[in-house]
Design a protein around this motif. Sequence first.
Motif, PDB file in Angstrom:
ATOM      1  N   HIS A  47       0.314  -0.925  -0.230  1.00 24.31           N
ATOM      2  CA  HIS A  47      -0.290   0.035   0.065  1.00 24.31           C
ATOM      3  C   HIS A  47       0.821   0.812  -0.067  1.00 24.31           C
ATOM      4  CE1 HIS A  47      -4.026  -1.394   1.057  1.00 24.31           C
ATOM      5  NE2 HIS A  47      -3.460  -2.812   1.037  1.00 24.31           N
ATOM      6  N   TYR A  82       0.913   4.733   0.810  1.00 24.28           N
ATOM      7  CA  TYR A  82       0.144   5.757   2.604  1.00 24.28           C
ATOM      8  C   TYR A  82      -0.177   6.957   2.165  1.00 24.28           C
ATOM      9  CZ  TYR A  82      -1.036   1.111   4.841  1.00 24.28           C
ATOM     10  OH  TYR A  82      -1.328  -0.236   4.922  1.00 24.28           O
ATOM     11  N   THR A 112      -2.737   4.575  -2.233  1.00 22.51           N
ATOM     12  CA  THR A 112      -3.717   3.744  -2.439  1.00 22.51           C
ATOM     13  C   THR A 112      -4.840   4.209  -0.540  1.00 22.51           C
ATOM     14  OG1 THR A 112      -2.680   2.828  -1.325  1.00 22.51           O
ATOM     15  CG2 THR A 112      -2.526   1.798  -3.103  1.00 22.51           C
ATOM     16  N   ASP A 113      -4.099   4.852   0.280  1.00 26.34           N
ATOM     17  CA  ASP A 113      -4.063   4.912   1.854  1.00 26.34           C
ATOM     18  C   ASP A 113      -4.541   6.231   2.086  1.00 26.34           C
ATOM     19  OD1 ASP A 113      -5.793   2.212   2.750  1.00 26.34           O
ATOM     20  OD2 ASP A 113      -3.841   1.835   1.341  1.00 26.34           O
ATOM     21  N   GLU A 143      -9.865   5.337   2.485  1.00 29.71           N
ATOM     22  CA  GLU A 143      -9.734   4.642   1.506  1.00 29.71           C
ATOM     23  C   GLU A 143      -9.779   5.809  -0.053  1.00 29.71           C
ATOM     24  OE1 GLU A 143     -11.011   1.156   0.516  1.00 29.71           O
ATOM     25  OE2 GLU A 143      -9.602   0.078   2.056  1.00 29.71           O
TER      26      GLU A 143
END
Length: 620
Positions: free
Chosen positions: A347, A349, A502-503, A516
């Motif tokens: 991911h 962030y 992605t986050d 999200e």
Amino acid sequence: MIVQVRNAYKSFGSQELFEDLNLLIKENEKVALIGANGVGKTTLFKVLSGENTLDSGDVFWKSNTRKGFLDQINIGNDALTVQEFFDEAYQDVYALQDQLQSLEQQMIEDHSEQMLARYDRVQQEFMRRGGYTFESEIHTVLTKFNFTVEDLKRPLNTFSGGQVTRLAFVRLLLSKPDILFLDEPTNHLDISTIEWLESYLNNYDGAVVVVSHDRLFLDRVCNVVVEIEDRVATRYSSNYSGYLKLKEDQIEKHNIKYQNQQKEIERIEKLIEKFRYKKSKAAFAQSKIKYLDRMDRLEKKDVKKREFKAEFKSNIRGGKEVLQLSNYQVGYDKPLFEYTGTFVRGHRYAIVGDNGTGKSTLLKTISGKMDPLAGDLLFGHQIEIGYFDQNLLEFHMDKTVLEEVWDDFPALDHTEIRTALGRFLFKGEEVFKNVNVLSGGERVRLSLVKLMLSHDNLLILDEPTNHLDIQGKEALEKALEQYDGTMIFVSHDRYFIEKLATDILVIKDGEITHTEKTIGEIISSEKEKVSETKVTQKESYESIKKKKNRYKKLEAELMELYEDLEVHREHRFDPEIYHDFEKMNALNETIDEIHNEIKTRENEWAELAEDFEAQDIQIN
């Protein structure tokens, strides 16, 4: 027309920046001045500001044009309070106010049409310059740049260098020149301030010329793009995205002309070769040779710019749960927030929030540069960290570029180091430059070389796009999109966040929440909330009256708190207190509490003021 540059030529030694450069800026246009680093954008700003002169060519200004340049704001006396510093920007407004008062006195005796017309002209200019609203505007702009109204009383020398730069920016906006010149205005501003600045500039009653590497900012603010390339300026009537399409079409048409010219040259050269040795056709061949010599030959253009080619790849895959935080508190003297959560492999962030909320502090803490105030941190199996410092301090300034990298990676041979540096545009003699002479953009690229060679599976990046030009940002985005590890990053570049995250972790009001949603969705949601607050049901008379009473009460409470704060500050000089550690500590805690009370009330006061303004409600 507000300013025109004609046939400009400028060089520094053997380097020619401009050659027959022409530029026209019309009233109220919002212009993006773009081009690769080193083409002369800053030099052109300096020419227009009068700090620099052209070798040849002319600059024509509309008469009485008031110009505003951020870097020209002189802070000669840093003992001035912020209010006094801002007052300097309103000298002409105060002069207009004095003129109005003088005319009002004269109108007691003189009721002529000429006197009324004169008064009307002065009053219109006074209104245009915000004469009736400048005090509330100071408060609004100041708070949007993350200062408090109470800061107006503080001397400039009590602020950090970055804060003074932002205060100078505030003063420039408040002075309302006819044309604003802004060089990288979004640097060091948080996303909410950038969003506000975009709206402010869109509604600005004057021309704006911007040099910026923030693509979304250029898209939202500018309606004209002027590109400096090959020593000339080309004008495009579009925002930045439109310019890219227009430029691509222009290059395509140029290359069609180039290909047709090449075919023509090839045809003529065959004729010359066929007839040059025949006496009857020698004159014909010579005429064709002269024709080719006189031809203005085109060069093929490439859409692709010179950009670095990075490849970030981890050596070890690492555990699925990369990082776990439990009741994790970060901050300095006091916690900024507490967070419990897990970061998962693969991911990316993004950490977002206003300046001062603790974004960089969080990155420094989890990367081991700072200690947490409380809580637990647990890295997953075989997690290796690569950290990018936005301040670019982790260098040995006395080393060359080659030494800086090779000393950190001694197992690599000379060819491998030179190849890695070459991928980041350090070629030839550039690898022997000392680190201390590198520009901000070059230091970013050098830091990225080392990050790429480390092959870590967790990248912690604090503002990695600072100092990079647009091509550099796009190259970094492409590389990080292909990265197989985990990323935690801070950036104020919304396009960069949109492209990679992605986050998102949002820090607000001392809390951190995971979402999200995309950055665009978050910003739209915030705008909808503000819009709903402003245009929802018409408020009843009783409700408005209640808000007005609350507004006036807040003003009175703030005045008391400001006075209370000054009294407590004076106690710091009381020998009975400053010789007693416990008393001094208690006093400082009380001062902090008063500060927090002021901040809370100022925020509520500003929200009420915005509501009144949105609904066109007169407070008094």
